[in-house]
Design a protein around this motif. Structure first.
Motif, PDB file in Angstrom:
ATOM      1  N   THR A 157      36.483   3.198  68.621  1.00 24.63           N
ATOM      2  CA  THR A 157      35.518   2.103  68.587  1.00 24.63           C
ATOM      3  C   THR A 157      36.214   0.782  68.305  1.00 24.63           C
ATOM      4  OG1 THR A 157      33.490   1.273  67.536  1.00 24.63           O
ATOM      5  CG2 THR A 157      35.046   2.450  66.129  1.00 24.63           C
ATOM      6  N   ASP A 158      35.647  -0.297  68.854  1.00 22.09           N
ATOM      7  CA  ASP A 158      36.130  -1.646  68.571  1.00 22.09           C
ATOM      8  C   ASP A 158      35.201  -2.378  67.609  1.00 22.09           C
ATOM      9  OD1 ASP A 158      38.470  -1.657  70.024  1.00 22.09           O
ATOM     10  OD2 ASP A 158      37.555  -2.442  71.849  1.00 22.09           O
ATOM     11  N   TYR A 160      33.671  -3.641  64.442  1.00 18.37           N
ATOM     12  CA  TYR A 160      34.202  -3.765  63.083  1.00 18.37           C
ATOM     13  C   TYR A 160      33.265  -3.192  62.026  1.00 18.37           C
ATOM     14  CZ  TYR A 160      38.058  -6.690  64.735  1.00 18.37           C
ATOM     15  OH  TYR A 160      39.192  -7.144  65.361  1.00 18.37           O
ATOM     16  N   GLN A 163      33.729   0.498  62.197  1.00 14.83           N
ATOM     17  CA  GLN A 163      35.017   0.838  61.588  1.00 14.83           C
ATOM     18  C   GLN A 163      34.948   0.750  60.069  1.00 14.83           C
ATOM     19  OE1 GLN A 163      38.517  -1.091  63.153  1.00 14.83           O
ATOM     20  NE2 GLN A 163      37.748  -1.071  65.254  1.00 14.83           N
ATOM     21  N   ASN A 164      34.284  -0.273  59.571  1.00 14.81           N
ATOM     22  CA  ASN A 164      34.197  -0.487  58.128  1.00 14.81           C
ATOM     23  C   ASN A 164      33.510   0.682  57.436  1.00 14.81           C
ATOM     24  OD1 ASN A 164      34.673  -2.244  55.825  1.00 14.81           O
ATOM     25  ND2 ASN A 164      32.462  -2.548  55.764  1.00 14.81           N
ATOM     26  N   ALA A 166      33.162   3.705  58.802  1.00 14.46           N
ATOM     27  CA  ALA A 166      33.921   4.921  59.113  1.00 14.46           C
ATOM     28  C   ALA A 166      35.056   5.166  58.127  1.00 14.46           C
ATOM     29  CB  ALA A 166      34.467   4.846  60.538  1.00 14.46           C
ATOM     30  N   VAL A 167      35.858   4.142  57.873  1.00 13.36           N
ATOM     31  CA  VAL A 167      37.026   4.356  57.019  1.00 13.36           C
ATOM     32  C   VAL A 167      36.613   4.689  55.585  1.00 13.36           C
ATOM     33  CG1 VAL A 167      38.580   2.952  58.413  1.00 13.36           C
ATOM     34  CG2 VAL A 167      37.264   1.866  56.596  1.00 13.36           C
ATOM     35  N   VAL A 173      40.130   6.142  62.500  1.00 13.49           N
ATOM     36  CA  VAL A 173      39.633   5.221  63.522  1.00 13.49           C
ATOM     37  C   VAL A 173      40.774   4.758  64.418  1.00 13.49           C
ATOM     38  CG1 VAL A 173      38.579   2.964  63.930  1.00 13.49           C
ATOM     39  CG2 VAL A 173      37.735   4.413  62.077  1.00 13.49           C
ATOM     40  N   LYS A 174      40.482   4.667  65.703  1.00 12.38           N
ATOM     41  CA  LYS A 174      41.440   4.119  66.665  1.00 12.38           C
ATOM     42  C   LYS A 174      40.709   3.116  67.547  1.00 12.38           C
ATOM     43  CE  LYS A 174      44.718   5.398  70.309  1.00 12.38           C
ATOM     44  NZ  LYS A 174      45.293   6.524  71.092  1.00 12.38           N
ATOM     45  N   PRO A 175      41.115   1.841  67.532  1.00 10.31           N
ATOM     46  CA  PRO A 175      40.455   0.843  68.384  1.00 10.31           C
ATOM     47  C   PRO A 175      40.800   1.045  69.852  1.00 10.31           C
ATOM     48  CG  PRO A 175      42.333  -0.128  67.267  1.00 10.31           C
ATOM     49  CD  PRO A 175      42.187   1.259  66.709  1.00 10.31           C
ATOM     50  N   LYS A 180      42.579  -3.099  64.907  1.00  8.28           N
ATOM     51  CA  LYS A 180      41.901  -2.313  63.886  1.00  8.28           C
ATOM     52  C   LYS A 180      41.699  -3.158  62.630  1.00  8.28           C
ATOM     53  CE  LYS A 180      42.427   2.113  61.451  1.00  8.28           C
ATOM     54  NZ  LYS A 180      43.348   3.254  61.235  1.00  8.28           N
ATOM     55  N   GLU A 221      42.691  -1.133  53.854  1.00 10.76           N
ATOM     56  CA  GLU A 221      42.294   0.156  54.396  1.00 10.76           C
ATOM     57  C   GLU A 221      43.376   1.182  54.156  1.00 10.76           C
ATOM     58  OE1 GLU A 221      42.093   2.799  58.209  1.00 10.76           O
ATOM     59  OE2 GLU A 221      42.505   0.683  58.525  1.00 10.76           O
TER      60      GLU A 221
END
Length: 225
Positions: A157-158, A160, A163-164, A166-167, A173-175, A180, A221
């Motif tokens: 996913t791109d 943010y 991602q926030n 998720a982590v 996570v992989k952009p 990232k 992160e």
């Protein structure tokens, strides 16, 4: 069980062979460990353990894809290793993205519904980070699916906000095209008038001025490399 552990176990029961045959393994497992023959470990002539298709799937790394994977079209992963949710298809508006999605399905892409309990856990974390206002239904579902595969999956996913969350759920996570995120952020709302801060909302309940999103705190992160 590794080959070494298995052979050592057999030796403890009186077997002296370096690499047990199928027959020896079957007898050993049935008599001493109470296992069925179907569960016995097998090795090739070089001593490498052989795995069933199910065991191989359990060891694979899967990629949980949001809509950007099909919109951007720059993902060269094996489609059979990609998993997404049904609502992602609803976000694909161009013919190119729809075609990429259909081709991926033909190549083995798995479209799975998220587990309700996982969705609840994602919502809870999104409320904690104050990202809930930024996340769509699809975002929540893709996060829930990534959470389900957390131990053997990577979220593509791109976004943010995605991602926030998720982590902080321990999801790798992989952009896709963007960089990232470097910081894990907890947000809050601040009034542009009286400067009071609130957990959520769009209008200040004190002076009526608009509320603006502001970082409450952040930290680096965690690396999963």
């Amino acid at each position: 069980m590794s080959k070494t552990d298995f052979v050592l176990s057999m030796r403890n029961f009186g077997y002296t062979t370096e690499l047990p045959t199928v027959e020896q393994s079957t007898v050993f497992l049935r008599q001493n460990l109470g296992c069925r023959a179907a569960t016995l470990p097998r090795w090739d002539p070089d001593g490498n353990q052989l795995y069933t298709k199910r065991e191989k799937r359990r060891k694979m790394t899967y990629y949980i894809a949001d809509s950007a994977v099909f919109i951007m079209g720059n993902c060269d992963l094996d489609s059979s290793l990609i998993i997404t949710v049904p609502s992602v298809a609803d976000e694909l508006k161009s013919k190119d993205s729809e075609l990429r999605f259909d081709l991926a399905k033909e190549g083995g892409l798995r479209v799975e519904w998220p587990e309700p309990e996982m969705v609840k856990e994602v919502r809870k974390m999104a409320e904690h980070t104050r990202d809930s206002e930024e996340l769509s239904k699809t975002d929540l579902e893709i996060l829930a699916k990534a959470l389900e595969y957390r131990d053997r999956g990577i979220l593509l996913t791109d976004d943010y906000a995605v991602q926030n969350v998720a982590v902080q759920l321990g999801i790798q996570v992989k952009p896709i095209a963007q960089k990232k995120i470097k910081d894990i952020i907890i947000w809050q709302k601040q009034c542009i008038g009286c400067k009071k801060t609130f957990d959520k909302g769009d209008v200040c309940p004190i002076c009526g001025s608009p509320l603006k999103k502001k970082r409450k705190k952040s930290r680096k992160e965690k690396s999963y490399s």
